[in-house]
Write an enzyme that holds these catalytic residues in place. Structure first.
Site, PDB file in Angstrom:
ATOM      1  CB  ALA A  24       4.671  -0.268   5.981  1.00 50.94           C
ATOM      2  CD  GLN A  69      -3.103  -1.068   2.092  1.00 45.38           C
ATOM      3  OE1 GLN A  69      -3.492  -0.026   2.588  1.00 45.38           O
ATOM      4  NE2 GLN A  69      -3.556  -2.246   2.473  1.00 45.38           N
ATOM      5  CG  ASP A 117      -2.861   0.261   9.746  1.00 39.69           C
ATOM      6  OD1 ASP A 117      -1.731   0.669  10.067  1.00 39.69           O
ATOM      7  OD2 ASP A 117      -3.226   0.108   8.565  1.00 39.69           O
ATOM      8  CB  CYS A 134      -0.079   6.069   4.870  1.00 41.29           C
ATOM      9  SG  CYS A 134       1.256   6.874   3.951  1.00 41.29           S
ATOM     10  CB  VAL A 157     -12.531 -12.083  13.287  1.00 40.20           C
ATOM     11  CG1 VAL A 157     -13.017 -11.937  14.723  1.00 40.20           C
ATOM     12  CG2 VAL A 157     -11.375 -13.084  13.222  1.00 40.20           C
ATOM     13  CB  CYS A 184       5.669   9.658   6.644  1.00 40.62           C
ATOM     14  SG  CYS A 184       4.894  10.556   5.298  1.00 40.62           S
TER      15      CYS A 184
END
Lengths: 110, 443
Positions: free
Chosen positions: B354, B82, B344, B206, B117, B387
Site C-alpha cells: 500500500a 489488507q 500490485d 506485502c 475484465v 513495510c
C-alpha cells in the site's frame, strides 16, 4: 503532505477515540467552568489532590501507555520511543492537573 | 485476545458524515476538491480495479480533471485494509477493523461497472468483460492487483483454513486471517508441535507479511513459557528472506536467536490437510515431506490470466514475465501510451505494498495530467516501498526502501535499523488512517 492530507489523517486517527476525547473534554471543561464562576484561576491554590494525583498519573501512564498499545515498557527502546512516552505521560499528568486543580480549589473554598 | 471494538470504529464514513461529527475537520477538506488547477478534458478514463490503486486514482482524477468521464470496473462491494490482516491473524485486531464499503470511497461522479475484465484489447482501446460487455476508453489505468494461486499448491484450498486442520494463511481473506489466528491458538493450546512458515516462489504482495506472521507467532509461543516444546521452521524457495541485505541478515540472525530452523531452497508443493503433511520440492534434491501442527501457507501470486495473456504484459523473454509492462519510473506502458499501471499488477522489484501505491498514485497523477496536456512526463517513481517489520507483538522496524534496495527513510528521527515501540504504534494506530487518506487521494 498537504494541509488537507494532514487533516484527513488526523480525522481518521481520531475517529475511534471521539468518545474518549468527548469525555475528557467534558471532564476538563465542567470543573474549569464551575470553578471560574467562583473566581478560580490557574494560579489559585489547589489542594492535596492536585498536588499528588498528577505525578501519580505521570507514573502510571509511563507503565500503562505501552500496555494500552498492546506493547510493553520493555519494547520502549530508541530515544524517540522514550521522548514519546515521556511526552505522553507528562501530557496526561498535565491534563490531570487541569481537572483536579479546579476541583480541589472548589473543595477548599466551601 | 483481540481487542474489543471501540465505539465508532466500525461506523462507515458515510454514517459519520450523516451524524455531522467532525464537521469542523471535514469542512476544510471540501475546500480542496476540484481546485483551480483542474485540467479540462472530455476523455473517457477507465480504471480496472477498485483496490487501493484504483480508488486512489479515481479520487485524484476526479479532483484534478474537469469534464472527464471516469469509469471503474470491479465486482467487489467491499474494500479491505489488507495491511491490517497480519494484526488480525496475530490476535491483535478484530477483523471488522479492516473492512469498509467500496461505495464509501468512490466519488459520486465515477461510473462503477460491476464486472470482471476477461480480455484487454489495447489495439482497439477497449476491455472486454466476462459477461461479454465491451468498455471502450481513451485512457486506461490498470489497477487490477494480483491473483492468489492457492490452486498451484496441490491439495490446498482456502476452505481448509480454520477447519481445525492446522492450515492458516494471512493472504486469503479477512475471514481467513481471523481463522488463521484461531488455528494458531489451537496449536498453542496443544502445548507443542511443529509450525511451518513459508515464502512463495513468485513475487508477493506485502513481502514482509510471512515474516511478520512468524515473529508474532514466536512472540505468542514465548509467552506460553514453554517455547522449547514448539518447533518452528521457515521455508524459503530462493534462500533469501528479504530483498534488502541489512534486513535479510537481521531476520536470519533473529530467527537463529529465536530457534527457528531455516530450510532454504524449499518450495511448498502439496498439502495433505487430513494427515497434516506438507510436501516440498527442494532445489537440487529430492522432495521432502514434513509433518506439521500448523502451517502458514503463502500462495504463488500472478497478475491474472486476462493481463498475462494480453499485449500489456511483459513477454516470456523479459524480466517480470506475465506482470504488467510499465516504465518503472513514469508508470506508462511503453507500447501503448494511453495505458498506465498502478499497484500490485505491475512488473517491478518489490513495490507490491500500500505504501508503494501511495507514492505511485502521486507520480501517476502528475504524468497522466502531463500526458493529457501533451507535456513531457517528468514525475519519476523512485521505487519507494515500506513495510513496518513487526518483530514481536509490540515492536517493529520502519523499513522503507526504493530501487536497488536503497533505504529511503521518511522520518530523519526514526532509525530504520532499530526496533521501536513508536514504529509499532505507527503500524497499529496511524497507518490505517493514512491509508484511508490515500484512498481519498489526499496524500
Amino acid at each position: 503532505m498537504t494541509f488537507s492530507g494532514i487533516l484527513t489523517v488526523v480525522w481518521y486517527s481520531a475517529l475511534p477515540w471521539l468518545w474518549l476525547i468527548s469525555v475528557m473534554l467534558v471532564a476538563f471543561l465542567v470543573p474549569q467552568l464551575l470553578a471560574r464562576m467562583k473566581s478560580y484561576s490557574f494560579t489559585s491554590k489547589g489542594g492535596m489532590g492536585s498536588k499528588y494525583i498528577p505525578p501519580l498519573v505521570v507514573l502510571l501512564a509511563f507503565f500503562l501507555v505501552p500496555l494500552q498499545t498492546q506493547s510493553s515498557l520493555a519494547y520502549v527502546n530508541t530515544w524517540v520511543d522514550w521522548m514519546n512516552l515521556i511526552g505522553v505521560s507528562i501530557g496526561l499528568g498535565f491534563y490531570a492537573w487541569l481537572v483536579f486543580h479546579p476541583i480541589c480549589f472548589m473543595r477548599n473554598s466551601k | 485476545m483481540p481487542k474489543k471494538h471501540l465505539p465508532f470504529e466500525s461506523v462507515s464514513r458515510r454514517d459519520l458524515l450523516k451524524l455531522g461529527l467532525g464537521a469542523g475537520v471535514v469542512g476544510p477538506l471540501a475546500l480542496s476538491s476540484r481546485g483551480a488547477k483542474a485540467v479540462n478534458t472530455q476523455a473517457h478514463i477507465v480504471i480496472v480495479g477498485a483496490g487501493a490503486g484504483g480508488l486512489s486514482m479515481a479520487n485524484r482524477l476526479t479532483n484534478s480533471l474537469q469534464g472527464a468521464k471516469i469509469t471503474i470496473i470491479d465486482t467487489r462491494e467491499k474494500h479491505y485494509y489488507q495491511p491490517g490482516w497480519t494484526l488480525v491473524a496475530s490476535g491483535v485486531w478484530n477483523q471488522d477493523k479492516t473492512v469498509t464499503d467500496i461505495v464509501d470511497w468512490l466519488p459520486k461522479s465515477v461510473n462503477w461497472v460491476k464486472g470482471h475484465v476477461a480480455e484487454y484489447d489495447p489495439d482497439n482501446n477497449r476491455v472486454l468483460l466476462e459477461d461479454g460487455q465491451a468498455v471502450s476508453y481513451d485512457q486506461l489505468i490498470v489497477a487490477s492487483g494480483l491473483q492468489l494461486r492457492y490452486d498451484l499448491i496441490q491439495g490446498m484450498d482456502v476452505d481448509l483454513i480454520g477447519q481445525g486442520k492446522g492450515v492458516g494463511s494471512v493472504y486469503a481473506s479477512m475471514d481467513a486471517s481471523a481463522k488463521t489466528n484461531e488455528e494458531i491458538k489451537r496449536w498453542i493450546s496443544k502445548g507443542g508441535g511443529t509450525g511451518l512458515f513459508n515464502l512463495p516462489p513468485t513475487a508477493l504482495k506485502c513481502a514482509g507479511a510471512p515474516i511478520k506472521m512468524t515473529f508474532t507467532t514466536l512472540h505468542r509461543l514465548e509467552d506460553t513459557g514453554r517455547r522449547e516444546q514448539f518447533n518452528v521452521e521457515f521455508m524459503t524457495p530462493s534462500g533469501g528472506l528479504f530483498s534488502v541485505p541489512f534486513y535479510n541478515d537481521f531476520i536470519k540472525q533473529r530467527f537463529s536467536e529465536q530457534g527457528v530452523t531455516r530450510n532454504d531452497l524449499w518450495t511448498l508443493k502439496a498439502i495433505d490437510a487430513d494427515a497434516k503433511k506438507a510436501t516440498y520440492s527442494v532445489k537440487g534434491g529430492e522432495d521432502q515431506v514434513k509433518d506439521y501442527d500448523f502451517i502458514h501457507v503463502v500462495p504463488p501470486m500472478t497478475a491474472g490470466a486476462a493481463l498475462e495473456n494480453s499485449p500489456l504484459a511483459f513477454q516470456p523473454n523479459e524480466n517480470f514475465k506475465g506482470w504488467m509492462k510499465v516504465d518503472r519510473e513514469t508508470l506508462q506502458n511503453p507500447d501503448y501510451f494511453n495505458v498506465w499501471g498502478i499497484g500490485d499488477v505491475m512488473g517491478m522489484p518489490s513495490n507490491k505494498t500500500a505504501a508503494s501505491v501511495k507514492m505511485q498514485a502521486k507520480v501517476l497523477e502528475e504524468n497522466f495530467l502531463a500526458s493529457l496536456q501533451g507535456k513531457p512526463l517528468t514525475a519519476k517513481h523512485n521505487g519507494y516501498t515500506s513495510c513496518p517489520m513487526i518483530t514481536a507483538i509490540g515492536k517493529a522496524m520502519l523499513v522503507e526502501f526504493g530501487w536497488d534496495s536503497k533505504l529511503l527513510p521518511s522520518f530523519s528521527f526514526i532509525d530504520p535499523k532499530k526496533e521501536s515501540w513508536t514504529v509499532w504504534v505507527m503500524k497499529e494506530r496511524m497507518l490505517r488512517p493514512a491509508y484511508y487518506a490515500m484512498l481519498e487521494g489526499k496524500i
